[in-house]
Design a protein around this motif. Structure first.
Motif, PDB file in Angstrom:
ATOM      1  N   MET A   1      16.709  20.511 -74.416  1.00 17.18           N
ATOM      2  CA  MET A   1      15.841  21.524 -73.799  1.00 17.18           C
ATOM      3  C   MET A   1      16.221  21.698 -72.336  1.00 17.18           C
ATOM      4  SD  MET A   1      11.671  21.568 -73.350  1.00 17.18           S
ATOM      5  CE  MET A   1      11.391  21.731 -75.104  1.00 17.18           C
ATOM      6  N   ASN A   2      16.436  22.954 -71.914  1.00 18.69           N
ATOM      7  CA  ASN A   2      16.786  23.199 -70.529  1.00 18.69           C
ATOM      8  C   ASN A   2      15.551  23.627 -69.746  1.00 18.69           C
ATOM      9  OD1 ASN A   2      16.319  25.764 -71.402  1.00 18.69           O
ATOM     10  ND2 ASN A   2      18.385  26.522 -71.057  1.00 18.69           N
ATOM     11  N   ALA A   3      15.782  24.000 -68.469  1.00 14.73           N
ATOM     12  CA  ALA A   3      14.658  24.302 -67.588  1.00 14.73           C
ATOM     13  C   ALA A   3      13.889  25.531 -68.043  1.00 14.73           C
ATOM     14  CB  ALA A   3      15.177  24.492 -66.159  1.00 14.73           C
ATOM     15  N   VAL A   4      14.600  26.575 -68.462  1.00 13.28           N
ATOM     16  CA  VAL A   4      13.922  27.808 -68.861  1.00 13.28           C
ATOM     17  C   VAL A   4      13.037  27.566 -70.071  1.00 13.28           C
ATOM     18  CG1 VAL A   4      14.270  30.139 -69.741  1.00 13.28           C
ATOM     19  CG2 VAL A   4      15.696  29.277 -67.875  1.00 13.28           C
ATOM     20  N   THR A   5      13.559  26.857 -71.063  1.00 12.38           N
ATOM     21  CA  THR A   5      12.773  26.578 -72.264  1.00 12.38           C
ATOM     22  C   THR A   5      11.526  25.778 -71.937  1.00 12.38           C
ATOM     23  OG1 THR A   5      14.847  26.512 -73.493  1.00 12.38           O
ATOM     24  CG2 THR A   5      12.893  25.664 -74.600  1.00 12.38           C
ATOM     25  N   PHE A   6      11.688  24.775 -71.088  1.00  9.77           N
ATOM     26  CA  PHE A   6      10.527  23.959 -70.729  1.00  9.77           C
ATOM     27  C   PHE A   6       9.495  24.778 -69.969  1.00  9.77           C
ATOM     28  CE2 PHE A   6       8.257  21.507 -67.537  1.00  9.77           C
ATOM     29  CZ  PHE A   6       7.600  20.580 -68.338  1.00  9.77           C
ATOM     30  N   LEU A   7       9.938  25.555 -68.973  1.00  9.98           N
ATOM     31  CA  LEU A   7       8.998  26.325 -68.167  1.00  9.98           C
ATOM     32  C   LEU A   7       8.248  27.349 -68.997  1.00  9.98           C
ATOM     33  CD1 LEU A   7      11.137  26.871 -64.942  1.00  9.98           C
ATOM     34  CD2 LEU A   7       9.127  25.416 -65.176  1.00  9.98           C
TER      35      LEU A   7
ATOM     36  N   LEU B   1      -7.864  26.384 -60.076  1.00 12.76           N
ATOM     37  CA  LEU B   1      -6.871  27.007 -59.207  1.00 12.76           C
ATOM     38  C   LEU B   1      -5.500  26.361 -59.358  1.00 12.76           C
ATOM     39  CD1 LEU B   1      -8.916  27.592 -55.919  1.00 12.76           C
ATOM     40  CD2 LEU B   1      -8.506  29.156 -57.829  1.00 12.76           C
ATOM     41  N   VAL B   2      -5.464  25.040 -59.502  1.00 11.80           N
ATOM     42  CA  VAL B   2      -4.184  24.357 -59.678  1.00 11.80           C
ATOM     43  C   VAL B   2      -3.540  24.774 -60.993  1.00 11.80           C
ATOM     44  CG1 VAL B   2      -3.132  22.103 -60.116  1.00 11.80           C
ATOM     45  CG2 VAL B   2      -4.697  22.382 -58.201  1.00 11.80           C
ATOM     46  N   VAL B   3      -4.322  24.856 -62.050  1.00 13.28           N
ATOM     47  CA  VAL B   3      -3.761  25.241 -63.353  1.00 13.28           C
ATOM     48  C   VAL B   3      -3.247  26.675 -63.314  1.00 13.28           C
ATOM     49  CG1 VAL B   3      -4.339  25.674 -65.759  1.00 13.28           C
ATOM     50  CG2 VAL B   3      -5.117  23.586 -64.669  1.00 13.28           C
ATOM     51  N   VAL B   4      -4.032  27.577 -62.721  1.00  8.24           N
ATOM     52  CA  VAL B   4      -3.583  28.972 -62.620  1.00  8.24           C
ATOM     53  C   VAL B   4      -2.309  29.066 -61.786  1.00  8.24           C
ATOM     54  CG1 VAL B   4      -4.161  31.228 -61.649  1.00  8.24           C
ATOM     55  CG2 VAL B   4      -5.859  29.977 -62.986  1.00  8.24           C
ATOM     56  N   ALA B   5      -2.273  28.359 -60.654  1.00  9.45           N
ATOM     57  CA  ALA B   5      -1.089  28.397 -59.796  1.00  9.45           C
ATOM     58  C   ALA B   5       0.125  27.787 -60.497  1.00  9.45           C
ATOM     59  CB  ALA B   5      -1.374  27.663 -58.490  1.00  9.45           C
ATOM     60  N   THR B   6      -0.090  26.687 -61.219  1.00 11.84           N
ATOM     61  CA  THR B   6       1.027  26.034 -61.906  1.00 11.84           C
ATOM     62  C   THR B   6       1.568  26.910 -63.025  1.00 11.84           C
ATOM     63  OG1 THR B   6       0.071  23.867 -61.402  1.00 11.84           O
ATOM     64  CG2 THR B   6       1.743  23.962 -63.132  1.00 11.84           C
ATOM     65  N   ALA B   7       0.675  27.500 -63.814  1.00 11.66           N
ATOM     66  CA  ALA B   7       1.124  28.389 -64.884  1.00 11.66           C
ATOM     67  C   ALA B   7       1.862  29.594 -64.318  1.00 11.66           C
ATOM     68  CB  ALA B   7      -0.075  28.844 -65.727  1.00 11.66           C
ATOM     69  N   SER B   8       1.344  30.161 -63.226  1.00 13.44           N
ATOM     70  CA  SER B   8       2.021  31.301 -62.600  1.00 13.44           C
ATOM     71  C   SER B   8       3.397  30.897 -62.077  1.00 13.44           C
ATOM     72  CB  SER B   8       1.168  31.843 -61.454  1.00 13.44           C
ATOM     73  OG  SER B   8      -0.111  32.257 -61.926  1.00 13.44           O
ATOM     74  N   PHE B   9       3.465  29.705 -61.454  1.00  9.38           N
ATOM     75  CA  PHE B   9       4.759  29.224 -60.964  1.00  9.38           C
ATOM     76  C   PHE B   9       5.745  29.039 -62.112  1.00  9.38           C
ATOM     77  CE2 PHE B   9       7.478  25.478 -60.438  1.00  9.38           C
ATOM     78  CZ  PHE B   9       8.260  25.887 -59.362  1.00  9.38           C
ATOM     79  N   ALA B  10       5.277  28.483 -63.229  1.00 12.62           N
ATOM     80  CA  ALA B  10       6.174  28.260 -64.362  1.00 12.62           C
ATOM     81  C   ALA B  10       6.700  29.582 -64.913  1.00 12.62           C
ATOM     82  CB  ALA B  10       5.447  27.478 -65.449  1.00 12.62           C
ATOM     83  N   TRP B  11       5.800  30.582 -65.060  1.00 17.06           N
ATOM     84  CA  TRP B  11       6.248  31.887 -65.539  1.00 17.06           C
ATOM     85  C   TRP B  11       7.269  32.491 -64.579  1.00 17.06           C
ATOM     86  CZ3 TRP B  11       5.567  33.231 -70.304  1.00 17.06           C
ATOM     87  CH2 TRP B  11       4.413  32.895 -71.000  1.00 17.06           C
ATOM     88  N   VAL B  12       6.944  32.482 -63.282  1.00 25.37           N
ATOM     89  CA  VAL B  12       7.817  33.109 -62.286  1.00 25.37           C
ATOM     90  C   VAL B  12       9.155  32.377 -62.199  1.00 25.37           C
ATOM     91  CG1 VAL B  12       8.104  33.583 -59.823  1.00 25.37           C
ATOM     92  CG2 VAL B  12       5.920  34.061 -60.946  1.00 25.37           C
TER      93      VAL B  12
ATOM     94  N   GLY C   1      -1.343  15.702 -62.913  1.00 23.79           N
ATOM     95  CA  GLY C   1      -0.266  15.743 -63.890  1.00 23.79           C
ATOM     96  C   GLY C   1       0.179  17.154 -64.205  1.00 23.79           C
ATOM     97  N   THR C   2      -0.781  18.084 -64.269  1.00 26.55           N
ATOM     98  CA  THR C   2      -0.446  19.480 -64.540  1.00 26.55           C
ATOM     99  C   THR C   2       0.446  20.055 -63.454  1.00 26.55           C
ATOM    100  OG1 THR C   2      -2.511  19.845 -65.749  1.00 26.55           O
ATOM    101  CG2 THR C   2      -1.414  21.785 -64.844  1.00 26.55           C
ATOM    102  N   ALA C   3       0.119  19.763 -62.205  1.00 29.15           N
ATOM    103  CA  ALA C   3       0.902  20.303 -61.090  1.00 29.15           C
ATOM    104  C   ALA C   3       2.265  19.630 -60.965  1.00 29.15           C
ATOM    105  CB  ALA C   3       0.122  20.156 -59.788  1.00 29.15           C
TER     106      ALA C   3
ATOM    107  N   ALA D   1       7.743  20.264 -61.589  1.00 29.54           N
ATOM    108  CA  ALA D   1       8.679  19.701 -60.606  1.00 29.54           C
ATOM    109  C   ALA D   1       9.458  18.521 -61.203  1.00 29.54           C
ATOM    110  CB  ALA D   1       7.925  19.266 -59.361  1.00 29.54           C
ATOM    111  N   PHE D   2       8.769  17.688 -61.965  1.00 31.28           N
ATOM    112  CA  PHE D   2       9.447  16.547 -62.598  1.00 31.28           C
ATOM    113  C   PHE D   2      10.491  17.020 -63.592  1.00 31.28           C
ATOM    114  CE2 PHE D   2       9.569  13.249 -65.948  1.00 31.28           C
ATOM    115  CZ  PHE D   2      10.025  12.190 -65.189  1.00 31.28           C
ATOM    116  N   ALA D   3      10.134  18.012 -64.394  1.00 34.31           N
ATOM    117  CA  ALA D   3      11.079  18.521 -65.393  1.00 34.31           C
ATOM    118  C   ALA D   3      12.278  19.182 -64.731  1.00 34.31           C
ATOM    119  CB  ALA D   3      10.364  19.507 -66.315  1.00 34.31           C
TER     120      ALA D   3
END
Length: 312
Positions: free
Chosen positions: A1-7, A40-51, A296-298, A302-304
């Protein structure tokens, strides 16, 4: 699994599973500030992952067109190791379509968010100017009184222009202590920039209506912010004046001494919460579980991404 698939997978998981977790049993008896931070952290993290996934896709698609490695990119970008041979024309069309779709989604969402926030700010600024024209100043700093039969108090913020508005009916009903507590509640909203939070979440929910996370956050956070403002007001003026103010504004009746508990049971969840004994809920096991889940969500994206960078 690469970065795009994980995100992409991580963003989808957060978008559909986080609302279930944050509205489930774990959310009970958690301090509203922690709940707001969690949303807010979950929304920001999900938005960051999509972007982040979209940026990697767009960058990879552009690079594949330049290096003429479109077939390889189309396969490897999703973590597929096996080779697939495609005609150059078909591969180029696929890459260009991928680039166009991802860019259109990102651009349209960003445009809607910016336009809506700017429109809301302009409307609020005009609102502040209007109430200052038709209203009259009070003895309280930044508070404007307008003539109305409906007892209410609210705040509005349009950039640097802010105002707390109370109606003449509210001034007639509220005693000085209750009025001070209600105004402290509104000042807490302005100090915490709650208007920006609510406007941003509402805009994301409107721009991305098919994502359950955005809809759930836009519905849950405003009530939690009201509780946060309640807590700020009670720390300064105590619970009783704020309770009296909320009940008075809700029922249009001035409460006599000694009857607050009897009449408060039929008002809102906020009044019910304020009437309950205070508990030390910051160190409750559910609060600690929520805190760990938020951290952990946030940290997961970054860890992946770090692991993917080390393996590449």
């Amino acid at each position: 699994m690469n970065a795009v698939t994980f995100l992409l997978g991580y963003a989808m998981a957060l978008s559909w599973l986080a609302p279930v977790l944050f509205t489930g049993p774990i959310s009970g008896r958690i301090h509203p500030r922690l709940s707001v931070a969690g949303w807010l952290v979950v929304v920001a993290t999900a938005s960051f992952a999509w972007v982040a996934a979209l940026v990697i896709l767009i960058a990879g698609a552009a690079h594949s067109l330049i290096t003429r490695s479109a077939p390889t990119f189309c396969v490897e970008t999703l973590g597929i190791a096996s080779a697939v041979t495609l005609p150059p024309t078909v591969a180029t069309v696929l890459v260009v379509a991928l680039l166009a779709v991802t860019a259109a989604v990102a651009t349209n969402t960003t445009r809607r968010v910016i336009v809506t926030l700017c429109r809301t700010r302009r409307a609020n600024r005009r609102h502040v100017e209007a109430v200052r024209i038709i209203g009259r100043r009070t003895d309280h700093d930044g508070v404007v009184a307008i003539t109305a039969d409906q007892p209410t108090a609210y705040c509005v913020s349009g950039g640097r222009q802010r105002a707390i508005v109370v109606t003449t009916a509210a001034l007639e009903l509220l005693d000085p202590q209750a009025l001070a507590a209600v105004l402290a509640h509104e000042r807490a909203h302005l100090r915490g920039r709650h208007h920006h939070i609510i406007a941003t979440l509402s805009t994301l929910a409107a721009a991305l209506p098919r994502l359950p996370l955005m809809r759930a956050a836009a519905q849950a956070v405003p009530a939690l912010l009201e509780m946060c403002a309640d807590d700020a007001a009670t720390r300064r003026h105590g619970r009783e004046p704020l309770l009296a103010g909320l009940v008075t504004l809700s029922t249009r009746l001035r409460l006599p001494e000694g009857v607050l508990a009897a009449t408060g049971t039929a008002v809102t969840d906020r009044v019910t919460r304020l009437m309950q004994p205070r508990r030390a809920i910051w160190w409750h096991p559910r609060s600690l579980a929520m805190l760990l889940m938020v951290v952990g969500t946030a940290a997961a994206p970054a860890f992946a991404l770090t692991l993917c960078a080390l393996q590449s």
